[in-house]
Design an enzyme around this catalytic site. Structure first.
Site, PDB file in Angstrom:
ATOM      1  N   ILE A 467       0.872  -1.188   0.000  1.00  0.00           N
ATOM      2  CA  ILE A 467       0.000   0.000   0.000  1.00  0.00           C
ATOM      3  C   ILE A 467       0.900   1.225   0.000  1.00  0.00           C
ATOM      4  O   ILE A 467       1.719   1.395   0.907  1.00  0.00           O
ATOM      5  CB  ILE A 467      -0.935  -0.011   1.226  1.00  0.00           C
ATOM      6  CG1 ILE A 467      -1.829  -1.252   1.212  1.00  0.00           C
ATOM      7  CG2 ILE A 467      -1.773   1.262   1.265  1.00  0.00           C
ATOM      8  CD1 ILE A 467      -2.622  -1.456   2.483  1.00  0.00           C
ATOM      9  N   HIS A 468       0.739   2.080  -0.999  1.00  0.00           N
ATOM     10  CA  HIS A 468       1.653   3.203  -1.178  1.00  0.00           C
ATOM     11  C   HIS A 468       0.978   4.520  -0.807  1.00  0.00           C
ATOM     12  O   HIS A 468      -0.195   4.716  -1.120  1.00  0.00           O
ATOM     13  CB  HIS A 468       2.086   3.251  -2.657  1.00  0.00           C
ATOM     14  CG  HIS A 468       3.137   4.271  -2.948  1.00  0.00           C
ATOM     15  ND1 HIS A 468       4.441   4.132  -2.516  1.00  0.00           N
ATOM     16  CD2 HIS A 468       3.077   5.454  -3.628  1.00  0.00           C
ATOM     17  CE1 HIS A 468       5.145   5.169  -2.925  1.00  0.00           C
ATOM     18  NE2 HIS A 468       4.339   5.992  -3.603  1.00  0.00           N
ATOM     19  N   PRO A 469       1.669   5.429  -0.119  1.00  0.00           N
ATOM     20  CA  PRO A 469       3.002   5.295   0.455  1.00  0.00           C
ATOM     21  C   PRO A 469       2.909   4.987   1.952  1.00  0.00           C
ATOM     22  O   PRO A 469       2.385   5.793   2.724  1.00  0.00           O
ATOM     23  CB  PRO A 469       3.604   6.674   0.225  1.00  0.00           C
ATOM     24  CG  PRO A 469       2.420   7.607   0.279  1.00  0.00           C
ATOM     25  CD  PRO A 469       1.192   6.813  -0.128  1.00  0.00           C
ATOM     26  N   CYS A 493      10.989   6.818  -3.675  1.00  0.00           N
ATOM     27  CA  CYS A 493       9.721   6.725  -2.921  1.00  0.00           C
ATOM     28  C   CYS A 493       9.143   5.320  -3.085  1.00  0.00           C
ATOM     29  O   CYS A 493       8.078   5.039  -2.602  1.00  0.00           O
ATOM     30  CB  CYS A 493       8.740   7.778  -3.391  1.00  0.00           C
ATOM     31  SG  CYS A 493       8.169   7.559  -5.062  1.00  0.00           S
TER      32      CYS A 493
END
Length: 493
Positions: A467-469, A493
């Site tokens: 699951i970003h970020p 990132c």
């Protein structure tokens, strides 16, 4: 006949009558009596009651040497997990106030913390939990006795109130769930700075530093014994950078109260062989807990304990050396001293006793978290334990240093934000342990604990979409091994 019975009642008293009725009928008053109203004991009692059994709970809090006492719910609710986590949250909010300025919030300076406001709010919540437990017992028709329990015989418990009133209770099954109480080094003159190196010691030192108090931890040996030592070192390194002072490889030899009411502590530095001294406003001992068995009369009924630890010896079904007497939670030998394991063990025990279940408690791969300023969560084996079990040539450790996104704008140091996954090297690469230091470590590890409980493998985890970020996302991207010697710092990132 009625007159004769009344005369016997006057002569024998209620306790004597209960013994006589049991002798005549061959039946006990309760199906289950639980001694101890902590997390495990209450869970066991409520679970048994829902199967229509007659259940009673005895709970009594012996005041501490300082006179402190508390309500129903045990250590976790009253003087453990709950107040600890709330005070940890208070410290985190203090850090968030500093971060907020970087995000555009105008915070009036200086910022002050008022201990009494926090303490009252925490106590109010704890008291609501005490009341909630009593209501739940009443709703489930579990009889609650605010009494200290001890064995008179294998099926009989003697309850004693604070005023000295005695009640005799008989039961088919008895569960001991009295937990532990803090160890007090009574041979010192007075009380001390922070003396201890376990998770509770570091957690308390962390939140006290976080709310602005000058805090020192005295450590005799290694921090967080039983945990992965690389992670433990990172935890203490961060705490030092956070402002907590450490007196390493030191132990106190004397505590004296000065005329100004401060406490002068003298200690021995084992590395330097020197004696040192300083004065403190308050001293807190965090040197472990002892099982609360002293007044139970266990020897009278034949319940065996480990003579070195004082804990009750139980088998896989939580049974003691006496067939119908069981023990759960911190009081038991070789079990993790954790609230969730005590609750689960208590429920499963009641199901085996009263619902024809055969399921045993599984104590492997139990997740836990240390709520230090930078939290440390883990599940499964430490790297040291994995090496000991399988050999260093047979394990692979994937690791990474990362920077939480929320640390970037606030310009917070992320030197100790680190994670590692300990796996078998064989083709399947089953995950043996997962360790995470960073924000919300408990929330992160809880999710991954299911996979590790289900014998997840490294390839399976690599197929999991992150699951970003988020910080947890970095676990799904672990690819650098310690064996490779490559830089494990996450970039981008």
């Amino acid at each position: 006949m009625a007159a004769l019975w009344r005369r016997r009642e006057r002569l024998l008293g209620v306790s004597g009558l209960r013994r006589m009725v049991r002798a005549l009928s061959g039946k006990n008053e309760y199906d289950l009596v639980v001694i101890g109203g902590g997390s495990g004991g209450l869970a066991c009692a409520k679970e048994a009651a829902q199967f229509g059994r007659k259940v009673a709970v005895l709970d009594y809090v012996e005041p501490s040497p300082q006179g402190t006492k508390w309500g129903l719910g045990g250590t976790c609710v009253n003087v453990g997990c709950i107040p600890k986590k709330l005070m940890h949250q208070a410290a985190l909010l203090g850090s968030a106030l500093k971060d907020a300025q970087h995000y555009g919030w105008n915070i009036a300076q200086p910022v002050h913390h008022t201990w009494s406001v926090m303490a009252q709010a925490v106590q109010n919540y704890v008291k609501s939990l005490n009341w909630g437990h009593r209501v739940q017992l009443q709703d489930k028709k579990v009889k609650y006795f605010n009494m200290k329990g001890s064995f008179s015989d294998p099926h009989t418990i003697r309850g004693l109130t604070k005023a000295g009133k005695e009640t005799i209770i008989t039961a088919e099954n008895i569960v001991i769930a009295t937990g532990g109480r803090p160890k007090y080094p009574m041979h010192y003159c007075g009380i001390t700075t922070f003396q201890g190196i376990n998770d509770v010691s570091l957690e308390c030192a962390g939140f006290l530093t976080g709310i602005g108090l000058d805090t020192t931890v005295m450590m005799r040996s290694i921090p967080l014994r039983g945990f992965d030592q690389q992670m433990a070192s990172l935890v203490t390194e961060h705490m030092e950078s956070y402002g907590t002072k450490f007196l390493k490889r030191c132990f106190p030899t004397k505590v004296e109260k000065l005329q100004n009411n401060r406490l002068q502590v003298t200690w021995k530095n084992t590395d330097l062989g020197t004696e040192e001294t300083d004065s403190f406003d308050t001293v807190m001992w965090a040197v472990g807990r002892a099982p609360d068995t002293g007044t139970l009369n266990l020897e009278k009924v034949g319940v065996k304990i480990n003579s070195e630890t004082g804990k009750i010896i139980v088998d896989a079904s939580e049974a003691t050396s006496v067939p119908h007497i069981y023990a759960i939670g911190d009081i038991t030998e070789g079990r993790p001293e954790l609230t969730p394991t005590a609750i689960a063990a208590g429920k499963l025990l009641s199901r085996r006793l009263f619902d024809q279940s055969s399921e045993l408690m599984d104590y492997d791969n139990v997740p836990t978290t240390v709520f230090t300023p930078l939290e440390y969560g883990c599940v499964g084996l430490s790297e040291e334990a994995a090496v000991q079990c399988y050999g260093s040539d047979n394990i692979e450790v994937y690791h990474a240093y990362y920077k939480p996104l929320e640390f970037t704008v606030a310009e917070r140091d992320a030197t100790q934000c680190y994670m590692k996954m300990v796996c078998l090297r064989e083709s399947e690469q089953r995950i043996l342990g997962l360790h995470f230091i960073g924000p919300n470590a408990g929330e992160v590890i809880q999710g991954f604990a299911l996979g590790i409980k289900c014998r997840a493998t490294y390839p399976q985890l690599m197929k999991t979409i992150g699951i970003h970020p988020t910080c947890a996302e970095e676990i799904t991207k672990l690819h650098i091994t310690k064996r490779s010697g490559l830089d494990a710092t996450v970039t981008g990132c």
